[in-house]
Design a protein around this motif. Structure first.
Motif, short mmCIF file in Angstrom:
data_model
loop_
_atom_site.label_atom_id
_atom_site.label_comp_id
_atom_site.label_asym_id
_atom_site.label_seq_id
_atom_site.Cartn_x
_atom_site.Cartn_y
_atom_site.Cartn_z
N GLU A 76 40.45 46.33 34.66
CA GLU A 76 40.57 46.18 33.20
C GLU A 76 41.88 45.06 33.05
N VAL A 77 42.87 45.48 33.43
CA VAL A 77 44.07 44.41 33.12
C VAL A 77 44.89 44.05 34.43
N ILE A 78 45.07 42.78 34.05
CA ILE A 78 46.26 42.09 35.07
C ILE A 78 47.46 41.77 34.18
N LYS A 79 48.64 42.04 34.68
CA LYS A 79 49.71 41.79 33.83
C LYS A 79 50.25 40.32 34.20
N ALA A 86 44.20 32.96 38.75
CA ALA A 86 42.60 32.76 38.61
C ALA A 86 42.13 33.37 39.90
N ALA A 87 42.93 33.06 41.07
CA ALA A 87 42.62 33.60 42.38
C ALA A 87 42.62 35.19 42.36
N LEU A 88 43.65 35.82 41.49
CA LEU A 88 43.48 37.20 41.32
C LEU A 88 42.40 37.66 40.43
N ALA A 89 42.29 37.12 39.74
CA ALA A 89 41.34 37.58 38.48
C ALA A 89 40.07 37.42 39.33
N ASP A 90 39.74 36.34 40.13
CA ASP A 90 38.53 36.20 40.78
C ASP A 90 38.22 37.53 41.70
N ARG A 95 34.23 43.89 36.95
CA ARG A 95 34.80 43.61 35.45
C ARG A 95 35.42 42.27 35.27
N GLU A 96 35.54 42.04 33.89
CA GLU A 96 36.36 40.96 33.64
C GLU A 96 37.74 41.35 33.18
N PRO A 97 38.83 40.88 34.01
CA PRO A 97 40.11 41.52 33.79
C PRO A 97 40.89 40.93 32.46
N ARG A 98 41.63 41.53 31.91
CA ARG A 98 42.04 41.20 30.70
C ARG A 98 43.46 40.66 31.10
N LEU A 99 43.90 39.36 30.68
CA LEU A 99 45.40 39.21 31.00
C LEU A 99 46.22 39.64 29.86
N ASP A 100 47.28 40.58 30.35
CA ASP A 100 48.17 41.22 29.20
C ASP A 100 49.52 41.00 29.59
N THR A 101 50.25 41.38 28.71
CA THR A 101 51.81 41.50 28.53
C THR A 101 52.40 42.92 28.35
N GLY A 102 51.60 43.59 27.65
CA GLY A 102 52.28 44.93 27.34
C GLY A 102 52.92 45.87 28.09
N GLY A 103 53.11 47.03 27.67
CA GLY A 103 53.74 47.73 28.59
C GLY A 103 55.30 47.92 28.59
N THR A 149 42.18 48.01 47.85
CA THR A 149 42.30 47.55 49.07
C THR A 149 41.33 46.05 49.30
N ARG A 150 40.15 46.16 48.58
CA ARG A 150 39.24 45.05 48.58
C ARG A 150 39.67 44.02 47.72
N VAL A 151 40.52 44.39 46.52
CA VAL A 151 40.86 43.13 45.65
C VAL A 151 41.93 42.46 46.47
N TYR A 152 42.88 43.31 47.31
CA TYR A 152 44.16 42.58 47.69
C TYR A 152 43.42 41.79 49.06
N GLU A 153 42.52 42.29 49.80
CA GLU A 153 41.72 41.65 50.86
C GLU A 153 41.30 40.18 50.43
N ASP A 154 40.23 40.54 49.50
CA ASP A 154 39.94 39.07 48.56
C ASP A 154 40.93 38.05 48.40
N LEU A 155 42.07 38.74 47.75
CA LEU A 155 43.05 37.70 47.51
C LEU A 155 43.80 37.07 48.58
#
Length: 380
Positions: A177-180, A308-312, A320-328, A368-374
């Motif tokens: 959902e979200v990348i900060k 962009a690499a992290l979002a990909d 899912r298409e992650p939302r770039l966010d600054t909340g929290g 784990t798959r996200v980080y491996e892809d990054l």
């Protein structure tokens, strides 16, 4: 080709090392041994003295660029109530979930990155870039002897990365959902207005500090601080406490205090906000004592190739298409942003700091798959 490490086993092992902030060190010793066996050069960096002594760890594999760093913390909040279905440090798996303090915040995230690196190295034993981990034992506490101190050491030793990913649980409900890419700043302020105590029937003989404090607070909250900016929501000033310490109904108190917090965007700095508060206090109650603590300035990593690499990677693993966010709230990314671009992506945070904190096994494997892809996109 070596066999990749299992993320569930790694996370459960870390959970089984009690590490209430500041982490006494056992979880980092275990983590360091795992990383050393993978070929990392591991440096333990304790800072502080006495009860504040904080273990920290920096580990690096490779010497070239680009240099990708993962940042996280092994310290956790206390278990709280005894009403855990599974022991807070048992690391039990049940019903497709891993239970334990730190499962989602954020030993699970650390385990996912280590497992991702082991899978990546099994395919690419000699990556072109460098991989590092910055692990602190003082994120849930005052953060005086954790990430800030390690970053200073990294700068002195020429270890600053090109990009850093913080593994905080960023997703509200489901993975992807979200990348900060930033966080608001935070300033806590304590105001003390002094007056002169007296009888309420003779107000001319007293000086009521409560009335002047109320005028200050009214002025501070009369108008919004701003309307937000391109990447940030509007700043928020919240009064968090008012106290006069006066149990009597017929006494004008000698002093009145208030506490407030401002979560501010990139249109402000902590110093400028303190100056504004001091100006308001001088206008309505000269002599007001203003005590301010800036726990972090706002920061923003503008979208670029690394984000962009992290979002990909998130998109590929989750669909899912992650939302770039600054909340929290705040995180240690506020310190890292002073040295290099930084973004945050981790697990679903719904159970963090709760009784029976847990994370879905599927989510750990997904992360784990996200980080491996990054890793594949950045340092292969």
């Amino acid at each position: 080709m070596s066999v990749p490490l299992n993320v569930i086993d790694l996370a459960a092992d870390l959970i089984r090392h009690p590490s209430v902030s500041p982490d006494p060190g056992g979880s980092q010793i275990a983590l360091g041994e795992t990383l050393s066996a993978m070929g990392f050069t591991v440096t333990h960096l304790p800072f502080g003295e006495g009860d504040e002594r904080t273990p920290n760890l920096f580990a690096r594999l490779g010497a070239g660029g680009p240099h990708l760093c993962f940042a996280g913390h092994t310290d956790v909040v206390p278990p709280g109530s005894d009403d855990w279905t599974h022991g807070p440090y048992a690391g039990d798996v049940a019903g497709g979930r891993l239970y334990g303090r730190g499962a989602c915040d954020m030993k699970g995230g650390i385990a996912a990155f280590v497992a991702a690196v082991s899978a990546f190295l099994a395919r690419r034993p000699e990556p072109r870039g460098s991989i590092s981990l910055l692990i602190t034992g003082d994120e849930e506490g005052p953060a005086h002897f954790g990430t800030q101190k390690v970053l200073e050491w990294m700068r002195r030793n020429h270890e600053i990365p090109d990009f850093c990913v913080v593994g905080e649980p960023t997703n509200p409900a489901v993975m992807g959902e979200v990348i900060k890419i930033g966080r608001r700043g935070s300033i806590n302020v304590h105001l003390t207005v002094h007056g002169r105590q007296g009888h309420v029937a003779y107000p001319h003989r007293a000086d009521n500090p409560v009335h002047r404090l109320l005028r200050i607070l009214s002025a501070l909250t009369a108008e919004p601080l701003d309307e937000g900016s391109e990447w940030f929501e509007p700043s928020s000033l919240q009064v968090t406490g008012i106290d006069v310490g006066n149990p009597a109904t017929n006494v004008i108190p000698a002093r009145a205090t208030a506490a407030l917090n401002i979560r501010f965007n990139n249109l402000h700095t902590g110093g400028a906000l303190r100056g504004w508060i001091e100006t308001i206090c001088q206008r309505y109650a000269p002599g007001t004592v203003v005590e301010a603590h800036i726990s972090g300035e706002s920061f923003l990593t503008k979208p670029g190739p690394e984000v962009a690499a992290l979002a990909d990677a998130v998109r590929t693993a989750t669909g899912r298409e992650p939302r770039l966010d600054t909340g929290g709230g705040t995180s240690d990314a506020r310190f890292i942003a002073l040295y290099c671009p930084v973004a945050e992506f981790g697990l679903v945070g719904t159970s963090m700091h709760q009784i029976d904190e847990h994370v879905a096994v599927d989510d750990l494997e997904c992360l784990t798959r996200v980080y491996e892809d990054l890793l594949e996109r950045m340092v292969a």
